[in-house]
Motif scaffolding. Structure first.
Motif, PDB file in Angstrom:
ATOM      1  N   MET A 191       0.848  -1.199   0.000  1.00 41.45           N
ATOM      2  CA  MET A 191       0.000   0.000   0.000  1.00 41.45           C
ATOM      3  C   MET A 191       0.882   1.247   0.000  1.00 41.45           C
ATOM      4  O   MET A 191       1.844   1.322   0.747  1.00 41.45           O
ATOM      5  N   PRO A 192       0.549   2.247  -0.816  1.00 43.79           N
ATOM      6  CA  PRO A 192       1.353   3.477  -0.840  1.00 43.79           C
ATOM      7  C   PRO A 192       1.396   4.157   0.515  1.00 43.79           C
ATOM      8  O   PRO A 192       0.412   4.153   1.259  1.00 43.79           O
ATOM      9  N   ASN A 193       2.549   4.733   0.834  1.00 43.38           N
ATOM     10  CA  ASN A 193       2.727   5.397   2.125  1.00 43.38           C
ATOM     11  C   ASN A 193       2.638   6.908   1.946  1.00 43.38           C
ATOM     12  O   ASN A 193       3.569   7.647   2.256  1.00 43.38           O
ATOM     13  N   VAL A 194       1.519   7.362   1.430  1.00 42.05           N
ATOM     14  CA  VAL A 194       1.278   8.792   1.227  1.00 42.05           C
ATOM     15  C   VAL A 194       0.074   9.181   2.078  1.00 42.05           C
ATOM     16  O   VAL A 194      -1.033   8.680   1.864  1.00 42.05           O
ATOM     17  N   PHE A 195       0.294  10.074   3.036  1.00 43.40           N
ATOM     18  CA  PHE A 195      -0.761  10.444   3.971  1.00 43.40           C
ATOM     19  C   PHE A 195      -0.695  11.930   4.267  1.00 43.40           C
ATOM     20  O   PHE A 195       0.373  12.474   4.578  1.00 43.40           O
ATOM     21  N   ILE A 196      -1.848  12.606   4.156  1.00 44.67           N
ATOM     22  CA  ILE A 196      -1.972  14.020   4.511  1.00 44.67           C
ATOM     23  C   ILE A 196      -2.811  14.087   5.786  1.00 44.67           C
ATOM     24  O   ILE A 196      -4.029  13.870   5.751  1.00 44.67           O
ATOM     25  N   PRO A 197      -2.201  14.364   6.940  1.00 42.82           N
ATOM     26  CA  PRO A 197      -2.966  14.370   8.198  1.00 42.82           C
ATOM     27  C   PRO A 197      -3.755  15.663   8.375  1.00 42.82           C
ATOM     28  O   PRO A 197      -3.341  16.738   7.928  1.00 42.82           O
ATOM     29  N   TYR A 198      -4.909  15.533   9.027  1.00 47.61           N
ATOM     30  CA  TYR A 198      -5.651  16.700   9.461  1.00 47.61           C
ATOM     31  C   TYR A 198      -5.197  17.061  10.876  1.00 47.61           C
ATOM     32  O   TYR A 198      -4.669  16.225  11.603  1.00 47.61           O
ATOM     33  N   SER A 199      -5.419  18.272  11.242  1.00 43.87           N
ATOM     34  CA  SER A 199      -5.081  18.694  12.589  1.00 43.87           C
ATOM     35  C   SER A 199      -6.005  18.023  13.609  1.00 43.87           C
ATOM     36  O   SER A 199      -7.192  17.783  13.333  1.00 43.87           O
ATOM     37  N   SER A 200      -5.473  17.733  14.783  1.00 47.81           N
ATOM     38  CA  SER A 200      -6.274  17.128  15.854  1.00 47.81           C
ATOM     39  C   SER A 200      -7.319  18.094  16.400  1.00 47.81           C
ATOM     40  O   SER A 200      -8.200  17.693  17.176  1.00 47.81           O
ATOM     41  N   SER A 201      -7.247  19.347  15.987  1.00 45.56           N
ATOM     42  CA  SER A 201      -8.192  20.348  16.488  1.00 45.56           C
ATOM     43  C   SER A 201      -9.432  20.502  15.608  1.00 45.56           C
ATOM     44  O   SER A 201     -10.211  21.435  15.806  1.00 45.56           O
ATOM     45  N   ILE A 202      -9.619  19.589  14.633  1.00 46.21           N
ATOM     46  CA  ILE A 202     -10.803  19.714  13.784  1.00 46.21           C
ATOM     47  C   ILE A 202     -12.067  19.530  14.611  1.00 46.21           C
ATOM     48  O   ILE A 202     -12.077  18.839  15.631  1.00 46.21           O
ATOM     49  N   ILE A 203     -13.145  20.160  14.142  1.00 47.09           N
ATOM     50  CA  ILE A 203     -14.392  20.233  14.896  1.00 47.09           C
ATOM     51  C   ILE A 203     -15.539  19.692  14.049  1.00 47.09           C
ATOM     52  O   ILE A 203     -15.650  20.013  12.857  1.00 47.09           O
ATOM     53  N   CYS A 262     -13.820  17.852   5.434  1.00 43.36           N
ATOM     54  CA  CYS A 262     -14.419  16.689   4.789  1.00 43.36           C
ATOM     55  C   CYS A 262     -15.887  16.602   5.185  1.00 43.36           C
ATOM     56  O   CYS A 262     -16.320  17.175   6.197  1.00 43.36           O
ATOM     57  N   VAL A 263     -16.666  15.874   4.375  1.00 41.70           N
ATOM     58  CA  VAL A 263     -18.095  15.728   4.612  1.00 41.70           C
ATOM     59  C   VAL A 263     -18.452  14.255   4.483  1.00 41.70           C
ATOM     60  O   VAL A 263     -17.821  13.520   3.714  1.00 41.70           O
ATOM     61  N   LYS A 264     -19.465  13.815   5.213  1.00 38.99           N
ATOM     62  CA  LYS A 264     -19.868  12.418   5.168  1.00 38.99           C
ATOM     63  C   LYS A 264     -20.966  12.211   4.141  1.00 38.99           C
ATOM     64  O   LYS A 264     -21.984  12.904   4.154  1.00 38.99           O
ATOM     65  N   ASP A 265     -20.740  11.250   3.244  1.00 37.57           N
ATOM     66  CA  ASP A 265     -21.749  10.859   2.270  1.00 37.57           C
ATOM     67  C   ASP A 265     -22.615   9.789   2.923  1.00 37.57           C
ATOM     68  O   ASP A 265     -22.192   8.644   3.079  1.00 37.57           O
ATOM     69  N   PHE A 266     -23.839  10.142   3.296  1.00 32.54           N
ATOM     70  CA  PHE A 266     -24.688   9.201   4.021  1.00 32.54           C
ATOM     71  C   PHE A 266     -25.095   8.011   3.163  1.00 32.54           C
ATOM     72  O   PHE A 266     -25.419   6.940   3.676  1.00 32.54           O
ATOM     73  N   THR A 267     -25.095   8.167   1.840  1.00 30.43           N
ATOM     74  CA  THR A 267     -25.476   7.059   0.957  1.00 30.43           C
ATOM     75  C   THR A 267     -24.490   5.909   1.062  1.00 30.43           C
ATOM     76  O   THR A 267     -24.866   4.742   1.156  1.00 30.43           O
ATOM     77  N   SER A 268     -23.192   6.243   1.049  1.00 33.86           N
ATOM     78  CA  SER A 268     -22.156   5.217   1.094  1.00 33.86           C
ATOM     79  C   SER A 268     -21.534   5.062   2.477  1.00 33.86           C
ATOM     80  O   SER A 268     -20.892   4.051   2.765  1.00 33.86           O
ATOM     81  N   GLY A 269     -21.700   6.082   3.332  1.00 33.67           N
ATOM     82  CA  GLY A 269     -21.061   6.061   4.636  1.00 33.67           C
ATOM     83  C   GLY A 269     -19.617   6.505   4.610  1.00 33.67           C
ATOM     84  O   GLY A 269     -18.920   6.460   5.629  1.00 33.67           O
ATOM     85  N   ASN A 270     -19.138   6.936   3.443  1.00 32.09           N
ATOM     86  CA  ASN A 270     -17.744   7.344   3.286  1.00 32.09           C
ATOM     87  C   ASN A 270     -17.561   8.832   3.584  1.00 32.09           C
ATOM     88  O   ASN A 270     -18.436   9.654   3.296  1.00 32.09           O
ATOM     89  N   ASP A 297      -9.150  11.767  10.426  1.00 35.60           N
ATOM     90  CA  ASP A 297      -7.725  11.865  10.743  1.00 35.60           C
ATOM     91  C   ASP A 297      -6.902  12.416   9.586  1.00 35.60           C
ATOM     92  O   ASP A 297      -5.849  13.020   9.796  1.00 35.60           O
ATOM     93  N   GLY A 298      -7.371  12.191   8.351  1.00 33.60           N
ATOM     94  CA  GLY A 298      -6.601  12.649   7.202  1.00 33.60           C
ATOM     95  C   GLY A 298      -6.961  11.919   5.932  1.00 33.60           C
ATOM     96  O   GLY A 298      -7.942  11.160   5.879  1.00 33.60           O
ATOM     97  N   MET A 299      -6.164  12.124   4.903  1.00 32.12           N
ATOM     98  CA  MET A 299      -6.417  11.566   3.585  1.00 32.12           C
ATOM     99  C   MET A 299      -5.202  10.741   3.165  1.00 32.12           C
ATOM    100  O   MET A 299      -4.082  11.249   3.112  1.00 32.12           O
ATOM    101  N   ARG A 300      -5.441   9.459   2.853  1.00 30.95           N
ATOM    102  CA  ARG A 300      -4.353   8.535   2.514  1.00 30.95           C
ATOM    103  C   ARG A 300      -4.540   7.986   1.098  1.00 30.95           C
ATOM    104  O   ARG A 300      -5.646   7.573   0.729  1.00 30.95           O
ATOM    105  N   LEU A 301      -3.461   7.977   0.326  1.00 31.28           N
ATOM    106  CA  LEU A 301      -3.492   7.371  -0.999  1.00 31.28           C
ATOM    107  C   LEU A 301      -3.695   5.867  -0.865  1.00 31.28           C
ATOM    108  O   LEU A 301      -2.945   5.199  -0.146  1.00 31.28           O
TER     109      LEU A 301
END
Length: 242
Positions: free
Chosen positions: A1-13, A75-83, A228-232
């Protein structure tokens, strides 16, 4: 699996979407405090399938006093897929840059990443790569639109600028010593393949077909998004079924 990750800050609300007054502004209600606030939306796409009243999303507090809003959408939650789906248009380019540097994408694994933001012709391209004295410009496109079968589509609205870019890439690909590519980065994990949205923007779809014939590399990958973030994740096929 690719090791590319963009973390979000722990202070997200966490918040709940209310409405979108304009392209770059949304109104939300904070889950914990109940306050109704305005937040910057760093994505100018329509996003009408995602930004629906009552949808859960995450915001990042912004401490810059020069900014009119104190929050930015993450980011936003897609309720149709749960993603969870990234709605920050700057992240696909960051993911692409890391993937190029780490040689994580097969079509570009033999190329060296020289820099981002490279001007050639009448446009500024997202990335410049080099191999054996030859060069490649890469344009990155973020993708959020998907159907129930898992096919991702770009664009989600008519993009004359995007069509212009594709046509310019077709010309660059014909120049001696130069190559051109478009990398579609799906900002969600439930996209299985990428297609041009011909019903939305037939000009872009036709330009993409011409670009393929001219030698422009068309590539796509998808990412897993969480609070937590976005991972490739991996690469997905591009299907010019038009």
């Amino acid at each position: 699996m690719p090791n590319v990750f963009i973390p979000y800050s722990s202070s997200i609300i966490k918040a709940v979407f209310i409405e979108r007054p304009n392209r770059f502004l949304i109104r939300c209600q904070l889950v914990e405090k109940g306050d109704v606030i305005e937040a910057h939306l760093p994505d100018s796409d329509r996003l009408k399938e995602l930004l629906i009243q009552g949808r859960e999303l995450y915001l990042l507090p912004n401490s810059n006093p020069a900014r009119k809003t104190k929050f930015s959408a993450v980011c936003v939650k897609d309720f149709t897929s749960g993603n969870w789906v990234s709605i920050n248009a700057t992240l696909p380019n960051k993911v692409a840059g890391l993937a190029f540097e780490q040689h994580q994408l097969s079509e570009f694994s033999s190329w060296t990443h020289l820099r981002g933001e490279y001007s050639k012709g009448n446009s500024r391209w997202d990335h410049l790569l080099e191999k054996d004295g030859e060069y490649m410009v890469v344009e990155v496109k973020g993708v959020t639109l998907v159907n129930r079968e898992g096919t991702g589509f770009f664009p989600d609205a008519v993009t004359s600028r995007g069509t212009k870019h594709v046509r310019e890439l077709s010309q660059i690909a014909k120049e001696p010593g130069w190559h051109a590519a478009i990398l579609f980065v799906a900002q969600r994990s439930d996209i299985k393949e990428l297609q041009p949205a011909a019903e939305i923007d037939p000009d872009f779809a036709n330009a993409l077909l011409i670009a393929k014939r001219a030698g422009v590399t068309l590539s796509a990958c998808r990412c897993h998004v969480t609070p937590d973030g976005m991972r490739l994740l991996d690469q997905i096929p591009v299907n010019l079924n038009i």
